[in-house]
Design a protein around this motif. Sequence first.
Motif, PDB file in Angstrom:
ATOM      1  N   ALA A   1       0.972  -1.139   0.033  1.00  0.00           N
ATOM      2  CA  ALA A   1      -0.048   0.021  -0.035  1.00  0.00           C
ATOM      3  C   ALA A   1       0.853   1.198   0.048  1.00  0.00           C
ATOM      4  O   ALA A   1       0.568   2.295  -0.711  1.00  0.00           O
ATOM      5  CB  ALA A   1      -0.862  -0.047   1.150  1.00  0.00           C
ATOM      6  N   ILE A   2       2.170   1.096   0.649  1.00  0.00           N
ATOM      7  CA  ILE A   2       2.717   2.493   0.841  1.00  0.00           C
ATOM      8  C   ILE A   2       3.593   2.698  -0.558  1.00  0.00           C
ATOM      9  O   ILE A   2       3.533   3.703  -0.866  1.00  0.00           O
ATOM     10  CB  ILE A   2       3.740   2.274   1.880  1.00  0.00           C
ATOM     11  N   ASN A   3       3.844   1.776  -1.043  1.00  0.00           N
ATOM     12  CA  ASN A   3       4.594   1.617  -2.490  1.00  0.00           C
ATOM     13  C   ASN A   3       3.557   1.985  -3.716  1.00  0.00           C
ATOM     14  O   ASN A   3       4.025   1.897  -4.553  1.00  0.00           O
ATOM     15  CB  ASN A   3       5.464   0.360  -2.585  1.00  0.00           C
ATOM     16  N   GLY A   4       2.287   1.890  -3.532  1.00  0.00           N
ATOM     17  CA  GLY A   4       1.212   1.866  -4.515  1.00  0.00           C
ATOM     18  C   GLY A   4       1.040   0.718  -5.220  1.00  0.00           C
ATOM     19  O   GLY A   4       0.552   0.812  -6.421  1.00  0.00           O
ATOM     20  N   ASN A   5       1.135  -0.606  -4.814  1.00  0.00           N
ATOM     21  CA  ASN A   5       1.042  -1.698  -5.585  1.00  0.00           C
ATOM     22  C   ASN A   5      -0.074  -2.392  -4.930  1.00  0.00           C
ATOM     23  O   ASN A   5      -0.036  -3.772  -5.061  1.00  0.00           O
ATOM     24  CB  ASN A   5       2.377  -2.471  -5.431  1.00  0.00           C
ATOM     25  N   MET A   6      -1.135  -1.996  -4.644  1.00  0.00           N
ATOM     26  CA  MET A   6      -2.447  -2.600  -4.212  1.00  0.00           C
ATOM     27  C   MET A   6      -2.964  -3.535  -5.298  1.00  0.00           C
ATOM     28  O   MET A   6      -3.367  -4.543  -5.330  1.00  0.00           O
ATOM     29  CB  MET A   6      -3.404  -1.542  -3.411  1.00  0.00           C
ATOM     30  N   LYS A   7      -3.053  -2.959  -6.630  1.00  0.00           N
ATOM     31  CA  LYS A   7      -3.593  -3.581  -7.546  1.00  0.00           C
ATOM     32  C   LYS A   7      -2.741  -5.114  -7.772  1.00  0.00           C
ATOM     33  O   LYS A   7      -3.556  -6.009  -8.110  1.00  0.00           O
ATOM     34  CB  LYS A   7      -3.356  -2.938  -8.876  1.00  0.00           C
ATOM     35  N   GLU A   8      -1.424  -5.066  -7.849  1.00  0.00           N
ATOM     36  CA  GLU A   8      -0.557  -6.234  -7.951  1.00  0.00           C
ATOM     37  C   GLU A   8      -0.977  -7.198  -6.716  1.00  0.00           C
ATOM     38  O   GLU A   8      -0.918  -8.362  -6.840  1.00  0.00           O
ATOM     39  CB  GLU A   8       1.016  -5.782  -8.079  1.00  0.00           C
ATOM     40  N   ILE A   9      -1.079  -6.588  -5.607  1.00  0.00           N
ATOM     41  CA  ILE A   9      -1.401  -7.506  -4.459  1.00  0.00           C
ATOM     42  C   ILE A   9      -2.984  -8.189  -4.437  1.00  0.00           C
ATOM     43  O   ILE A   9      -3.022  -9.449  -4.183  1.00  0.00           O
ATOM     44  CB  ILE A   9      -1.194  -6.789  -3.144  1.00  0.00           C
ATOM     45  N   ASN A  10      -3.807  -7.577  -4.992  1.00  0.00           N
ATOM     46  CA  ASN A  10      -5.165  -7.944  -5.128  1.00  0.00           C
ATOM     47  C   ASN A  10      -5.051  -9.166  -6.093  1.00  0.00           C
ATOM     48  O   ASN A  10      -5.363 -10.160  -6.106  1.00  0.00           O
ATOM     49  CB  ASN A  10      -6.039  -6.978  -5.781  1.00  0.00           C
ATOM     50  N   GLU A  11      -4.341  -8.919  -7.325  1.00  0.00           N
ATOM     51  CA  GLU A  11      -4.218  -9.941  -8.391  1.00  0.00           C
ATOM     52  C   GLU A  11      -3.530 -11.025  -7.888  1.00  0.00           C
ATOM     53  O   GLU A  11      -3.900 -12.181  -8.292  1.00  0.00           O
ATOM     54  CB  GLU A  11      -3.320  -9.154  -9.496  1.00  0.00           C
ATOM     55  N   ALA A  12      -2.266 -10.858  -7.219  1.00  0.00           N
ATOM     56  CA  ALA A  12      -1.392 -12.207  -6.599  1.00  0.00           C
ATOM     57  C   ALA A  12      -2.479 -12.960  -5.638  1.00  0.00           C
ATOM     58  O   ALA A  12      -2.226 -14.076  -5.772  1.00  0.00           O
ATOM     59  CB  ALA A  12      -0.266 -11.763  -5.837  1.00  0.00           C
ATOM     60  N   THR A  13      -3.264 -12.201  -4.860  1.00  0.00           N
ATOM     61  CA  THR A  13      -4.028 -12.777  -4.010  1.00  0.00           C
ATOM     62  C   THR A  13      -4.922 -13.928  -4.551  1.00  0.00           C
ATOM     63  O   THR A  13      -5.233 -14.886  -4.233  1.00  0.00           O
ATOM     64  CB  THR A  13      -5.073 -11.626  -3.061  1.00  0.00           C
ATOM     65  N   PHE A  14      -5.604 -13.082  -5.663  1.00  0.00           N
ATOM     66  CA  PHE A  14      -6.764 -14.041  -6.460  1.00  0.00           C
ATOM     67  C   PHE A  14      -6.108 -15.085  -7.310  1.00  0.00           C
ATOM     68  O   PHE A  14      -6.577 -16.403  -7.165  1.00  0.00           O
ATOM     69  CB  PHE A  14      -7.778 -13.229  -7.243  1.00  0.00           C
ATOM     70  N   GLU A  15      -4.821 -14.871  -8.000  1.00  0.00           N
ATOM     71  CA  GLU A  15      -4.245 -15.918  -8.570  1.00  0.00           C
ATOM     72  C   GLU A  15      -3.884 -16.906  -7.562  1.00  0.00           C
ATOM     73  O   GLU A  15      -3.693 -18.094  -8.071  1.00  0.00           O
ATOM     74  CB  GLU A  15      -3.080 -15.257  -9.467  1.00  0.00           C
ATOM     75  N   GLY A  16      -3.061 -16.560  -6.559  1.00  0.00           N
ATOM     76  CA  GLY A  16      -2.751 -17.530  -5.382  1.00  0.00           C
ATOM     77  C   GLY A  16      -3.960 -18.509  -5.005  1.00  0.00           C
ATOM     78  O   GLY A  16      -3.689 -19.755  -4.871  1.00  0.00           O
TER      79      GLY A  16
END
Length: 195
Positions: free
Chosen positions: A18-33
């Motif tokens: 969130a600090i680095n502005g990567n929430m989109k990647e975190i969401n994608e990785a969560t659903f892919e995982g």
Amino acid sequence: MINFIWMGLIIIGIVVGAINGNMKEINEATFEGAKIGVTICFGLISVLVFWLGLMKIAEESGLLALFAKLLRPVVRFLFPDVPKDSPALGYILSNISANLFGLGNAATPMGLKAMTELQKINPHPDRASSAMITFLALNTSGLTLIPTTIIAIRLNYESANAVEIVGTTLFATCCGTLVAILLDKWYRRKYRSSF
């Protein structure tokens, strides 16, 4: 304790993302995982059901009883301080049999029951007995003839030859089990009075 460690790692990852502005990647990785986890589980279920079915057939036909009978002298050698009539020996044999066929998930309940029974005959309930240590060493080394769980994962990922690991797995687990037994016997002799 491990739950807190995993939770801490997840929270730190989300906060840093969130600090680095990567929430989109975190969401994608969560659903892919999650998707990959479900896919792997379905692949494992089919293989485990197959092998558990074969184990049930072997049990009903008396093959497991014969196998346990063949292993009984080895188990008596490894666990000399466990009484012959203790239910722990039956659970230990079942656990070893399941591990030999790579059914770690099926072996776990039997291993827990074996530890419970070993605790009942433990002369010092506040610490592990030598039989409990031996069982833990054997379980950790995990002698495996057929690594069914790994084969299932390799099949799930469309491996060209999913069973090619059988030889190396057998070699590695034989080495691990031999070292575990030798170290256990050495420690028993060296520290017999403290167990």
